[in-house]
Every structure is written in structure tokens, then in C-alpha cells.
Design an enzyme around this catalytic site. Structure first.
Site, PDB file in Angstrom:
ATOM      1  N   HIS A 224       9.092 -48.860 -28.219  1.00 17.02           N
ATOM      2  CA  HIS A 224       9.994 -47.512 -27.715  1.00 17.02           C
ATOM      3  C   HIS A 224      11.229 -47.517 -26.709  1.00 17.02           C
ATOM      4  O   HIS A 224      11.700 -46.789 -26.479  1.00 17.02           O
ATOM      5  CB  HIS A 224       8.782 -46.346 -27.473  1.00 17.02           C
TER       6      HIS A 224
ATOM      7  N   CYS B  45       4.055 -50.552 -24.750  1.00 19.79           N
ATOM      8  CA  CYS B  45       4.720 -49.334 -25.426  1.00 19.79           C
ATOM      9  C   CYS B  45       6.300 -49.567 -25.348  1.00 19.79           C
ATOM     10  O   CYS B  45       6.893 -49.153 -26.293  1.00 19.79           O
ATOM     11  CB  CYS B  45       4.476 -48.058 -24.459  1.00 19.79           C
TER      12      CYS B  45
ATOM     13  N   CYS C 183      -2.207 -45.146 -31.629  1.00 22.56           N
ATOM     14  CA  CYS C 183      -1.085 -46.244 -31.363  1.00 22.56           C
ATOM     15  C   CYS C 183      -1.617 -47.388 -31.018  1.00 22.56           C
ATOM     16  O   CYS C 183      -1.362 -48.604 -31.526  1.00 22.56           O
ATOM     17  CB  CYS C 183      -0.113 -45.703 -30.413  1.00 22.56           C
TER      18      CYS C 183
ATOM     19  N   ARG D  78      -2.832 -39.439 -30.168  1.00 22.08           N
ATOM     20  CA  ARG D  78      -1.820 -40.332 -30.624  1.00 22.08           C
ATOM     21  C   ARG D  78      -1.623 -41.741 -30.009  1.00 22.08           C
ATOM     22  O   ARG D  78      -1.452 -42.787 -30.416  1.00 22.08           O
ATOM     23  CB  ARG D  78      -0.454 -39.660 -30.413  1.00 22.08           C
TER      24      ARG D  78
END
Lengths: 279, 103, 152
Positions: A197, A193, A240, A236
Site C-alpha cells: 500500500h 502493509c 489481509c 479487513r
């Protein structure tokens, strides 16, 4: 001779070990915030609640045009009706939740010391249903997204308040597992992640700008333009993982609850602004 | 509950009227993932916007309009208490209408 | 998806009854001209809609559109114009399989203003045509539609 220093030392070290445990999550949160503040010096804390729209002006204009009369209004209207509709036994959702279920989303997810598990708002909705002999709702889409839309709507403006009880080693462990998940590389593309991000927040992936992870939990459920349906945070997460070709953890599985717990903790103090619209 | 929502806002020089309609606006070219069959076309074809019973706009549209259509208009001169209405009909002959009183 | 549609259809049927109860009249609805909404090229569409007409380029038509569509399924547009006596607004998307998105008649009681949301398949020009006093005016603006990165 019993050393008073030894006694004092042992006493202080027992305090500091739990204090250190408490300090780690606060350290994480502050470190992450400082990191993003360096990349986006113009953003206030509350701006992170808007995700990529805080850093992409063209997308923001488009989003605001749609928010003038947002497509989630139908789901919201239905959600209010569903929320107020009694179960067959006469009980209501309001009976299951503090403050009758109004303006409480900021307190989820939380660690339930008795059940030794993370309670998310979605799981609490199903707990309520099962307690009242109503069948559990599917987690990824459908009716639950409408109830979540209504509860999110009543919670707009409330500041995220994720608590890790100070003396609960298990709660801290759950947070830690969520944190590890966030930083763990996975799948064919070997992304975590954080790869997108954190390391590449604000940069382009193909034609899109990557949003910072700070604030990821504020705006759900969201009307997704790509599906024309309301979607949840966990849906979501699943999408992802699919996109980075990693194994998919199911909505409301322990791994995703822990991830939500971590993301929500680091977003403490941000205002909730669901339901919303996203691409 | 209706498929139509209408909101209005009066400004000095005009009244803004916005509408949001619940409709799939299905093109007929999408497949149902589960059955692998084409989802039949189902989209609004005509829409009428009225003010105090007078037609101000008639619209013909195709499935190129987005799902859950949105439209906005500006009436030059409207008063509180005026009625506006939105009516639609689709290719399967379903229809709906809603009246809204300007606050 | 199917359950949602079935529920919707049920709702539509119920609502049709409700609508009739309100004195809903078919006479007030515009006719729908199927040919205008057939799959064709932009040139064919323009020829069909505006036969033998010159679409004069005008800088008196303002379009508010994103530079890049977040998602091609929902592109918000706002149209306004200072051209007087506009009686019809047409919205076209150059490379859509059906280029004509919608056409609106505009009564003099209305400002020449319209907001809408429409679909775009790929990067191309959005073309807006206005009819006023039997003259046609156009403006166009490119909107980028991309295959997303991770938005799915």
C-alpha cells in the site's frame, strides 16, 4: 557560576523533546502525503477517501453504479433502529456518546489517558453496552456492523480528527507501535502493509490495483460484494493478514487498534464517507 | 420494515424507478463453512412491476441475479402522486410487495 | 450466516401476512418456467428460449458493463435500446452454469431500459436479447472475471 545559558538550554531542550515527539507524527503524515502526491499528482486530498476508486476508472464506474442504490441500505436502516432502541435499563447509546452519538465518528479512534488505551468507535459501542448491562457484541461481523453503519452515515463529510495528546508519551507510543506494525514485514510472504500500500500503491497485484494506505479508514463499515455482508476495518485487517499468510491479530486487539490509530492519524483532514461498498 | 425499497425520480422525458430487495438469492451450491452442508437454494423467481395497478413488467429470474437484487426501470410518462409497486415471490413460496408513491 | 437466514425467514413469514393484508394476489405474478433456468450450455439455452429463431446482431442495443468485474458476485448492467416495440428483454451470461439470468416483459408504457445486478462465474460474453414484433435482436459484450489479488 550558574550559567543562564545552561538554564535556558535545559528549558528549551525539555520543550523540544516533547515538541520533537509531536513533530514526528506530523512529519510522518506529511511525508506520506508528499509521497502519494508524487505518484498520483492528479488526486486531491479528499479523493483518497475513495481508495482504489480514485485511481481505477473502470472499477469506479462499477462502484458508482452500485452506489446508486447501495446494498448497505438495509444494514443502515437496521442500524438506526438498533441505535435508537433502549437497553433493558432504559438508557440508550445516545447517553454514552458526545453529541448523542451523531456525527462523531471522525473523533475515533482516540487515546484515553485515564484508561491508558486506544478507544475505537466499535470498542466504545461495547463499553456503552457493558455499562448498561447489555452483552458485548462480536467485533468482526453482525449487529455491530449495523450500528457502525448508522454512526458512520451520520458522520459523512466530517473530517478525520485523530488526536495524539501533546504531552502523553503513552499516546505517542501507541501511535509509534501502529506505525511499526504498518512497516513490519510478516508472514510467509514477508510483506508489510507498506510493501503493497506504499511501495506498490497504484500497481497491480495479479488483476487488482493496490490502493494507497492514505484514506484506508474513511469508508467503513463496508458492504463487501465478496461476502454479501457488512464488514469492518478490523475484519479487513484480519483478512489481509490471512491473505499474506501472516498470523492473524484479532479484531479490536491492541495491535489492530494501534494500526487503526496510525492509519487514522495520517488520514487527518480526509472526509469520512462510510458506510460504503467494496468488492 | 420491508424487504423492498423503491426510489423514483422524475425527469423531463421519463421517470426512473429503482428497487433494492433484501434477499439471499442463494444458489443451492454453496456450503455452510461451519457445518460443511449445502445451503439450500433460496432465490426470487418472479417479480412484477406495476404503475397505478397496471403491470408494466413481469420478470422471471434465476439465482444468477445477485444477492440483494437491484432493478431499475424508466416509465415514459408518470406524474407526482402515481403509485408504483414491486412484488416478488421466491422458490420457497415466500413473497413480499411494496407500494411507492412518486413524489 | 445461518442466524441471518433464520431471521430472514421469520421476517418473510411475517411479511407474507402483511403482504396478504395488502390484497396481494398471486394472479399478477408471472409463471416461472423451470426449464429456462436449468443448468445447461449457452447453445442449449438459446435453442430452448428462441427455437428456430434468428438472433439478429444489432448496434441499436447499448450495454453499460464494467470491462473487468470487481467481483463476479455483483456485476452491474444497464441496458437501453432504440429498437421500437420491444416487448421482452433477456439477459444471459455465456459461461454461467445457468446461462439465463432473467427475462423481463416490457409494456409499451416503459422505455426500453433496464438496470440489474447479476453474477458471473468466469470471463465470458454477456448476451442481451430483445424481442420486438416477433423478431429477435442481440448484442454481446465481454466482461473479465478474475481471481482477485488481495481483495479476497
Amino acid at each position: 557560576m550558574k550559567s543562564p545559558f545552561l538554564i535556558v538550554f535545559l528549558f528549551i531542550s525539555s520543550l523540544t523533546s516533547s515538541a520533537l515527539a509531536w513533530a514526528e507524527q506530523e512529519q510522518d503524515r506529511k511525508q506520506i502525503l508528499t509521497f502519494y502526491q508524487q505518484i498520483f499528482p492528479e488526486l486531491q486530498l479528499a479523493d483518497y477517501a475513495h481508495g482504489v476508486y480514485a485511481i481505477d476508472a473502470d472499477a469506479k464506474n462499477s462502484w458508482q453504479a452500485i452506489e446508486e442504490f447501495p446494498p448497505y441500505e438495509f444494514a443502515l436502516e437496521e442500524g438506526k433502529e438498533l441505535f435508537n432502541h433502549p437497553f433493558n435499563n432504559g438508557a440508550r447509546y445516545a447517553d454514552c456518546f458526545p453529541n448523542k452519538g451523531i456525527a462523531i465518528a471522525q473523533n475515533y479512534p482516540y487515546w484515553d489517558e485515564q484508561k491508558q488505551t486506544i478507544i475505537t468507535l466499535a470498542s466504545a459501542i461495547n463499553d456503552c453496552r457493558l455499562q448498561n448491562q447489555a452483552p458485548a457484541l462480536a467485533y468482526a461481523k453482525g449487529e455491530i456492523t449495523k450500528i457502525l453503519a448508522y454512526m458512520a452515515f451520520t458522520s459523512r463529510g466530517q473530517l478525520i480528527n485523530t488526536i495524539i495528546p501533546e504531552h502523553s508519551q503513552q499516546a505517542f507510543n501507541a501511535y509509534k507501535q501502529g506505525k511499526n506494525y504498518f512497516y513490519q514485514r510478516r508472514g510467509q510472504l514477508n510483506f508489510s502493509c507498506a510493501s503493497c500500500h506504499v511501495d506498490n500503491a497504484g500497481k497491480f497485484i495479479r488483476s487488482e490495483i493496490l490502493s494507497p494506505a492514505l484514506g484506508h479508514t474513511t469508508h467503513w463499515p463496508a458492504y463487501r460484494l465478496n461476502t454479501g455482508e457488512m464488514g469492518t476495518l478490523h475484519r479487513r485487517f484480519m483478512a489481509c493478514n490471512k491473505l499474506i499468510r501472516a498470523p492473524i491479530d484479532m479484531a479490536q486487539s491492541p495491535a489492530l487498534r494501534q494500526l487503526e490509530f496510525f492509519l487514522s492519524y495520517i488520514a487527518n483532514g480526509l472526509p469520512l464517507n462510510g458506510p460504503s461498498t467494496r468488492k | 420494515m420491508s424487504t423492498i425499497k423503491i426510489r423514483s425520480k422524475r425527469f423531463a422525458d421519463y421517470t426512473l424507478v429503482r428497487t433494492l430487495i433484501a434477499h439471499p438469492m442463494e444458489t443451492g451450491h454453496n456450503k455452510n463453512d461451519a457445518t460443511d452442508e449445502l445451503i439450500p437454494a433460496h432465490f426470487i423467481q418472479t417479480l412484477t412491476f406495476k404503475h397505478n395497478g397496471k403491470v408494466l413488467s413481469q420478470c422471471q429470474m434465476g439465482y444468477g441475479v445477485s444477492k440483494n437484487p437491484f432493478f431499475s426501470f424508466k416509465i415514459k410518462s408518470a406524474k407526482a402522486g402515481d403509485k408504483v409497486s414491486i412484488s416478488w415471490q421466491d422458490n420457497l413460496a415466500y413473497s413480499d410487495t411494496l407500494e411507492h408513491i412518486i413524489p | 450466516m445461518l442466524t441471518t437466514r433464520r431471521r430472514f425467514v421469520k421476517k418473510m413469514l411475517a411479511l407474507s401476512g402483511y403482504a396478504l393484508g395488502l390484497g396481494f394476489s398471486k394472479i399478477s405474478l408471472a409463471n416461472w418456467i423451470a426449464d429456462n433456468f436449468s443448468r445447461q450450455t449457452i447453445s442449449q439455452s438459446i435453442t430452448q428460449l428462441f427455437p428456430d429463431q434468428e438472433l439478429q446482431k444489432s448496434d441499436r442495443i447499448s450495454l453499460k458493463l464494467p470491462r473487468t468485474a470487481e467481483n463476479g458476485s455483483v456485476v452491474p448492467i444497464t441496458i437501453s435500446s432504440t429498437i421500437p416495440d420491444v416487448d421482452t428483454i433477456y439477459i444471459l451470461s455465456e459461461k454461467n452454469p445457468v446461462p439465463l439470468i432473467a427475462q423481463f416483459s416490457i409494456n409499451p408504457d416503459l422505455e426500453t431500459y433496464l438496470g440489474a445486478r447479476f453474477k458471473m462465474q468466469e470471463t465470458c460474453d454477456v448476451i442481451v436479447v430483445l424481442k420486438a414484433n416477433d423478431q429477435y435482436y442481440q448484442t454481446r459484450q465481454k466482461v473479465k472475471v478474475t481471481l482477485g489479488g488481495c481483495g479476497g
